[in-house]
Design an enzyme around this catalytic site. Structure first.
Site, PDB file in Angstrom:
ATOM      1  N   TYR A  38     -14.348  -3.102   9.462  1.00  0.00           N
ATOM      2  CA  TYR A  38     -12.531  -2.872   9.582  1.00  0.00           C
ATOM      3  C   TYR A  38     -11.605  -3.027  11.142  1.00  0.00           C
ATOM      4  CZ  TYR A  38      -9.374   0.235   9.307  1.00  0.00           C
ATOM      5  OH  TYR A  38      -7.589   1.624   9.321  1.00  0.00           O
ATOM      6  N   ASN A  98       1.171  -2.846   5.323  1.00  0.00           N
ATOM      7  CA  ASN A  98       0.407  -1.514   5.438  1.00  0.00           C
ATOM      8  C   ASN A  98      -0.769  -1.136   4.716  1.00  0.00           C
ATOM      9  OD1 ASN A  98       0.692   1.693   5.958  1.00  0.00           O
ATOM     10  ND2 ASN A  98       0.514   1.533   3.548  1.00  0.00           N
ATOM     11  N   GLY A 157       0.572  -1.510  -0.125  1.00  0.00           N
ATOM     12  CA  GLY A 157       0.292  -0.036  -0.255  1.00  0.00           C
ATOM     13  C   GLY A 157       0.395   1.185   0.322  1.00  0.00           C
ATOM     14  N   SER A 183      -4.349  -0.531  14.336  1.00  0.00           N
ATOM     15  CA  SER A 183      -5.183   0.641  13.913  1.00  0.00           C
ATOM     16  C   SER A 183      -6.067   0.922  15.296  1.00  0.00           C
ATOM     17  CB  SER A 183      -6.489   0.475  13.101  1.00  0.00           C
ATOM     18  OG  SER A 183      -7.613   1.848  14.253  1.00  0.00           O
TER      19      SER A 183
HETATM   20  P1  NAP Z   1      -5.000   4.857   1.479  1.00  0.00           P
HETATM   21  O1  NAP Z   1      -4.070   5.583   1.174  1.00  0.00           O
HETATM   22  O2  NAP Z   1      -6.130   4.114   1.149  1.00  0.00           O
HETATM   23  O3  NAP Z   1      -3.756   3.403   1.088  1.00  0.00           O
HETATM   24  C1  NAP Z   1      -4.640   2.470   0.921  1.00  0.00           C
HETATM   25  C2  NAP Z   1      -3.097   1.596   0.361  1.00  0.00           C
HETATM   26  O4  NAP Z   1      -3.901   0.230   0.169  1.00  0.00           O
HETATM   27  C3  NAP Z   1      -3.712   2.145  -1.267  1.00  0.00           C
HETATM   28  O5  NAP Z   1      -1.697   1.450  -1.491  1.00  0.00           O
HETATM   29  C4  NAP Z   1      -4.322   0.360  -2.275  1.00  0.00           C
HETATM   30  O6  NAP Z   1      -3.565   0.453  -3.629  1.00  0.00           O
HETATM   31  C5  NAP Z   1      -3.615  -0.232  -0.963  1.00  0.00           C
HETATM   32  N1  NAP Z   1      -4.946  -1.456  -1.291  1.00  0.00           N
HETATM   33  C6  NAP Z   1      -5.930  -1.622  -1.372  1.00  0.00           C
HETATM   34  N2  NAP Z   1      -7.104  -2.820  -1.567  1.00  0.00           N
HETATM   35  C7  NAP Z   1      -5.746  -3.290  -2.037  1.00  0.00           C
HETATM   36  C8  NAP Z   1      -5.461  -4.513  -2.509  1.00  0.00           C
HETATM   37  N3  NAP Z   1      -6.246  -5.858  -2.321  1.00  0.00           N
HETATM   38  N4  NAP Z   1      -4.339  -5.323  -2.320  1.00  0.00           N
HETATM   39  C9  NAP Z   1      -3.198  -4.594  -1.863  1.00  0.00           C
HETATM   40  N5  NAP Z   1      -3.544  -3.180  -1.893  1.00  0.00           N
HETATM   41  C10 NAP Z   1      -4.754  -3.030  -1.535  1.00  0.00           C
HETATM   42  O7  NAP Z   1      -5.133   3.941   3.032  1.00  0.00           O
HETATM   43  P2  NAP Z   1      -4.155   4.990   3.893  1.00  0.00           P
HETATM   44  O8  NAP Z   1      -4.734   6.165   4.591  1.00  0.00           O
HETATM   45  O9  NAP Z   1      -2.465   5.747   3.866  1.00  0.00           O
HETATM   46  O10 NAP Z   1      -3.709   3.882   5.647  1.00  0.00           O
HETATM   47  C11 NAP Z   1      -2.764   2.789   5.318  1.00  0.00           C
HETATM   48  C12 NAP Z   1      -2.918   1.782   6.484  1.00  0.00           C
HETATM   49  O11 NAP Z   1      -3.314   3.032   7.903  1.00  0.00           O
HETATM   50  C13 NAP Z   1      -4.584   0.963   6.328  1.00  0.00           C
HETATM   51  O12 NAP Z   1      -4.145  -0.283   6.689  1.00  0.00           O
HETATM   52  C14 NAP Z   1      -5.416   1.948   6.907  1.00  0.00           C
HETATM   53  O13 NAP Z   1      -5.686   1.158   7.232  1.00  0.00           O
HETATM   54  C15 NAP Z   1      -4.160   2.120   8.661  1.00  0.00           C
HETATM   55  N6  NAP Z   1      -4.401   3.079   9.256  1.00  0.00           N
HETATM   56  C16 NAP Z   1      -5.012   4.599   8.211  1.00  0.00           C
HETATM   57  C17 NAP Z   1      -5.741   5.290   9.701  1.00  0.00           C
HETATM   58  C18 NAP Z   1      -5.997   6.916   8.642  1.00  0.00           C
HETATM   59  O14 NAP Z   1      -6.381   7.684   9.508  1.00  0.00           O
HETATM   60  N7  NAP Z   1      -5.080   7.285   7.454  1.00  0.00           N
HETATM   61  C19 NAP Z   1      -5.619   5.510  10.986  1.00  0.00           C
HETATM   62  C20 NAP Z   1      -5.319   3.628  11.202  1.00  0.00           C
HETATM   63  C21 NAP Z   1      -4.964   2.384  10.725  1.00  0.00           C
HETATM   64  P3  NAP Z   1      -3.522   1.316  -3.890  1.00  0.00           P
HETATM   65  O15 NAP Z   1      -4.206   2.839  -3.925  1.00  0.00           O
HETATM   66  O16 NAP Z   1      -2.749   1.929  -5.073  1.00  0.00           O
HETATM   67  O17 NAP Z   1      -5.423   0.557  -4.802  1.00  0.00           O
END
Ligand code: NAP
Length: 248
Positions: free
Chosen positions: A154, A88, A9, A140
Site C-alpha cells: 500500500y 480516490n 470510490g 496517504s
Molecule cells: P473505502 O471506504 O474502503 O473505499 C474504497 C473505495 O474504493 C470504494 O468505493 C471501493 O468500491 C473502491 N474500490 C475498491 N476496489 C476498486 C477497484 N478495483 N476499482 C475501482 N474502485 C475500487 O476507503 P476510504 O477509507 O474511504 O479511502 C478512500 C481513499 O483514501 C483510498 O484511496 C485510501 O487509500 C485513502 N486513504 C484512506 C485513509 C483512511 O484512514 N480511511 C487514510 C489515508 C488514505 P466498492 O466499495 O464499491 O467496492
C-alpha cells in the site's frame, strides 16, 4: 462552482463525503463504485434530490483501462465532459512480507496507482481541448512515511501515486492542475469497525490533535483545492493528518 466531477470510490467512506461536499457546491457528480452498487445508487439519488444537481452512478474496475474508457464515455454522454477528477478509489491488503504474494502486491499497485493513471488518461484529452482540468489524487501519509510495515505494498502504491502526481502536473500544465492529498488516519465506519479498541486507542495517541480525522474534513480540503481560490496551487502534496507522529 458548477463543474462536472468524477469521484472514484464514491461508494466508500471518504469518497461519499467528497461527493456530497462538491454537490453542495452545485457540481454534477459521477458517483463511481466497484462492487457496492446499492450504496452508489442511493448516494447518487440523495445528492440529486437534496442538492438539485445531476448525478450518475457508474461502475468500473479502475485497474482495467477498457472499463475506465467505457465509464468516462457514459459520463460524457449523461453529464458532459469531466472537469474535475478525484482519484480516490483504493484498497489495502495488509500482510507480512513473508506471506504476501506477488499477485496481491500487483493488485494493490494496479488499483491504487495504475487505476489513477487510467482515469487521468481517459479524462485529460477533453480537459486539454477545453483548456481546464483539475485532478486530485488521494494518496496517504503512508506514501510519505512508513507507519505499518504490514502495508508495505500500500505504501509503495501511494508513494508511486505521489510521484505520478508530480509527473502529470508537469506534463499537463498549464491548464490542468494535478495535486495530491495525503490523509492520515481517517475514522470512516469501515476503519473504526475493522480494528480492535486497543489498537485504535494507540493510534489515536500518535496523532497530535488526539483524534482521528473525519471524512468530511478531507472533503472540505478537496472543495478548497478544486475551487478558483486554489488556482495557484499545483504539483503539490498536502497532508491532512492532525499532526501524525510515530513512523517506523
Ligand atoms: P473505502 O471506504 O474502503 O473505499 C474504497 C473505495 O474504493 C470504494 O468505493 C471501493 O468500491 C473502491 N474500490 C475498491 N476496489 C476498486 C477497484 N478495483 N476499482 C475501482 N474502485 C475500487 O476507503 P476510504 O477509507 O474511504 O479511502 C478512500 C481513499 O483514501 C483510498 O484511496 C485510501 O487509500 C485513502 N486513504 C484512506 C485513509 C483512511 O484512514 N480511511 C487514510 C489515508 C488514505 P466498492 O466499495 O464499491 O467496492
Amino acid at each position: 462552482m458548477g463543474k462536472t466531477v468524477l469521484i472514484t470510490g464514491a461508494s466508500g467512506g471518504i469518497g461519499s463525503a467528497i461527493a456530497l461536499e462538491l454537490a453542495k457546491e452545485g457540481c454534477d457528480i459521477a458517483v463511481h463504485y466497484f462492487s457496492n452498487r446499492e450504496k452508489a445508487e442511493t448516494l447518487a439519488e440523495e445528492i440529486r434530490r437534496d442538492c438539485n444537481v445531476n448525478t450518475l452512478s457508474v461502475q468500473a474496475d479502475v485497474s482495467k483501462e477498457e472499463e475506465v474508457v467505457e465509464m468516462v464515455k457514459a459520463i460524457e454522454e449523461h453529464l458532459g465532459p469531466v472537469d474535475i477528477l478525484i482519484n480516490n478509489a483504493g484498497i489495502d491488503m495488509p500482510n507480512l512480507f513473508s506471506l504476501k504474494t506477488a499477485e496481491e502486491f500487483r493488485r494493490v499497485l494496479d488499483v491504487n496507482t495504475v487505476g489513477a493513471y487510467n482515469c487521468a488518461r481517459a479524462v485529460t484529452p477533453s480537459m486539454k481541448e477545453r483548456g481546464y482540468g483539475r485532478i486530485i489524487n488521494i494518496a496517504s501519509t503512508n506514501g510519505i512515511n512508513t507507519y505499518y510495515p504490514m502495508c508495505f505494498d500500500y505504501d509503495a502504491s501511494k508513494a508511486a501515486l505521489i510521484s505520478l502526481t508530480h509527473n502529470l502536473a508537469v506534463q499537463l500544465s498549464p491548464d490542468i492542475h494535478v495535486n495530491a492529498v495525503a490523509p492520515g488516519f481517517i475514522g470512516t465506519e469501515k476503519e473504526l469497525e475493522g480494528y480492535d479498541e486497543e489498537f485504535l486507542k494507540e493510534e489515536e495517541e500518535k496523532i497530535l490533535v488526539k483524534r482521528y480525522g473525519k471524512p468530511e474534513e478531507v472533503a472540505h480540503l478537496i472543495r478548497f483545492l478544486v475551487s478558483s481560490e486554489a488556482d495557484f496551487i499545483n504539483n503539490t502534496v498536502i497532508r491532512i493528518d492532525g499532526g501524525q507522529i510515530g513512523s517506523v
